[in-house]
Design a protein around this motif. Sequence first.
Motif, PDB file in Angstrom:
ATOM      1  N   UNK A  41       0.828  -1.204   0.000  1.00 43.03           N
ATOM      2  CA  UNK A  41       0.000   0.000   0.000  1.00 43.03           C
ATOM      3  C   UNK A  41       0.866   1.260   0.000  1.00 43.03           C
ATOM      4  N   UNK A  42       1.910   1.268   0.806  1.00 44.16           N
ATOM      5  CA  UNK A  42       2.825   2.414   0.819  1.00 44.16           C
ATOM      6  C   UNK A  42       3.539   2.552  -0.517  1.00 44.16           C
ATOM      7  N   UNK A  43       3.984   1.437  -1.076  1.00 42.90           N
ATOM      8  CA  UNK A  43       4.679   1.476  -2.367  1.00 42.90           C
ATOM      9  C   UNK A  43       3.765   2.021  -3.464  1.00 42.90           C
ATOM     10  N   UNK A  44       2.521   1.606  -3.465  1.00 43.74           N
ATOM     11  CA  UNK A  44       1.575   2.115  -4.466  1.00 43.74           C
ATOM     12  C   UNK A  44       1.274   3.594  -4.242  1.00 43.74           C
ATOM     13  N   UNK A  45       1.241   4.025  -2.987  1.00 39.89           N
ATOM     14  CA  UNK A  45       1.027   5.447  -2.700  1.00 39.89           C
ATOM     15  C   UNK A  45       2.194   6.281  -3.222  1.00 39.89           C
ATOM     16  N   UNK A  46       3.399   5.737  -3.149  1.00 37.63           N
ATOM     17  CA  UNK A  46       4.573   6.416  -3.710  1.00 37.63           C
ATOM     18  C   UNK A  46       4.494   6.389  -5.234  1.00 37.63           C
ATOM     19  N   UNK A  47       4.211   5.232  -5.789  1.00 37.07           N
ATOM     20  CA  UNK A  47       4.111   5.070  -7.241  1.00 37.07           C
ATOM     21  C   UNK A  47       3.106   6.047  -7.837  1.00 37.07           C
ATOM     22  N   UNK A  48       2.006   6.253  -7.178  1.00 36.15           N
ATOM     23  CA  UNK A  48       0.947   7.141  -7.670  1.00 36.15           C
ATOM     24  C   UNK A  48       1.349   8.612  -7.700  1.00 36.15           C
ATOM     25  N   UNK A  80      14.990  12.527  -5.396  1.00 36.43           N
ATOM     26  CA  UNK A  80      13.736  11.924  -4.926  1.00 36.43           C
ATOM     27  C   UNK A  80      13.283  10.831  -5.877  1.00 36.43           C
ATOM     28  N   UNK A  81      13.484  11.047  -7.167  1.00 37.42           N
ATOM     29  CA  UNK A  81      13.122  10.030  -8.157  1.00 37.42           C
ATOM     30  C   UNK A  81      13.934   8.767  -7.928  1.00 37.42           C
ATOM     31  N   UNK A  82      15.222   8.917  -7.683  1.00 35.15           N
ATOM     32  CA  UNK A  82      16.074   7.768  -7.386  1.00 35.15           C
ATOM     33  C   UNK A  82      15.599   7.040  -6.132  1.00 35.15           C
ATOM     34  N   UNK A  83      15.314   7.794  -5.073  1.00 36.83           N
ATOM     35  CA  UNK A  83      14.877   7.171  -3.820  1.00 36.83           C
ATOM     36  C   UNK A  83      13.574   6.398  -4.007  1.00 36.83           C
ATOM     37  N   UNK A  84      12.634   6.989  -4.725  1.00 31.80           N
ATOM     38  CA  UNK A  84      11.350   6.323  -4.961  1.00 31.80           C
ATOM     39  C   UNK A  84      11.552   5.052  -5.784  1.00 31.80           C
ATOM     40  N   UNK A  85      12.339   5.150  -6.850  1.00 27.98           N
ATOM     41  CA  UNK A  85      12.568   3.979  -7.696  1.00 27.98           C
ATOM     42  C   UNK A  85      13.303   2.877  -6.948  1.00 27.98           C
ATOM     43  N   UNK A  86      14.216   3.239  -6.059  1.00 27.42           N
ATOM     44  CA  UNK A  86      14.944   2.224  -5.294  1.00 27.42           C
ATOM     45  C   UNK A  86      13.978   1.446  -4.404  1.00 27.42           C
ATOM     46  N   UNK A  87      13.062   2.143  -3.764  1.00 25.93           N
ATOM     47  CA  UNK A  87      12.056   1.483  -2.930  1.00 25.93           C
ATOM     48  C   UNK A  87      11.167   0.591  -3.792  1.00 25.93           C
ATOM     49  N   UNK A  92       9.445  -4.929  -5.767  1.00 22.72           N
ATOM     50  CA  UNK A  92       8.957  -5.596  -6.972  1.00 22.72           C
ATOM     51  C   UNK A  92       8.026  -4.777  -7.840  1.00 22.72           C
ATOM     52  N   UNK A  93       7.979  -3.469  -7.646  1.00 26.07           N
ATOM     53  CA  UNK A  93       7.115  -2.625  -8.470  1.00 26.07           C
ATOM     54  C   UNK A  93       7.898  -1.752  -9.431  1.00 26.07           C
TER      55      UNK A  93
END
Length: 95
Positions: A41-48, A80-87, A92-93
């Motif tokens: 859920x957190x990962x999808x909230x970041x992805x969005x 921030x883009x790097x940090x989000x993509x690393x997570x 697996x997203x």
Amino acid sequence: MFGVGTDFRKLKYPFVWYDILHVAEVLSRFLFTHKDPRMQSMAHAILDQADKNGRYTSSSMYRAWKGWSFADKKTPSPWLTFLAYRILYRVGLGL
């Protein structure tokens, strides 16, 4: 209180606040969290929060960091883009 509301979901750096990016960064380091629905859920909230080009812009800034890309609320930040993509990659997203 914690993890509830819009302030928790704001993308911020450096990791001095209790927010989604900081919590997801720490938890994504542990394999057993990757399939947990709360982590997903957190990962999808970041992805969005990515823009149409897949880049991330800070949702909040601390004035002491003014001038750094991660503190600019108007322009996507490479860091921030790097940090989000690393997570997202860890859980697996990501690409």
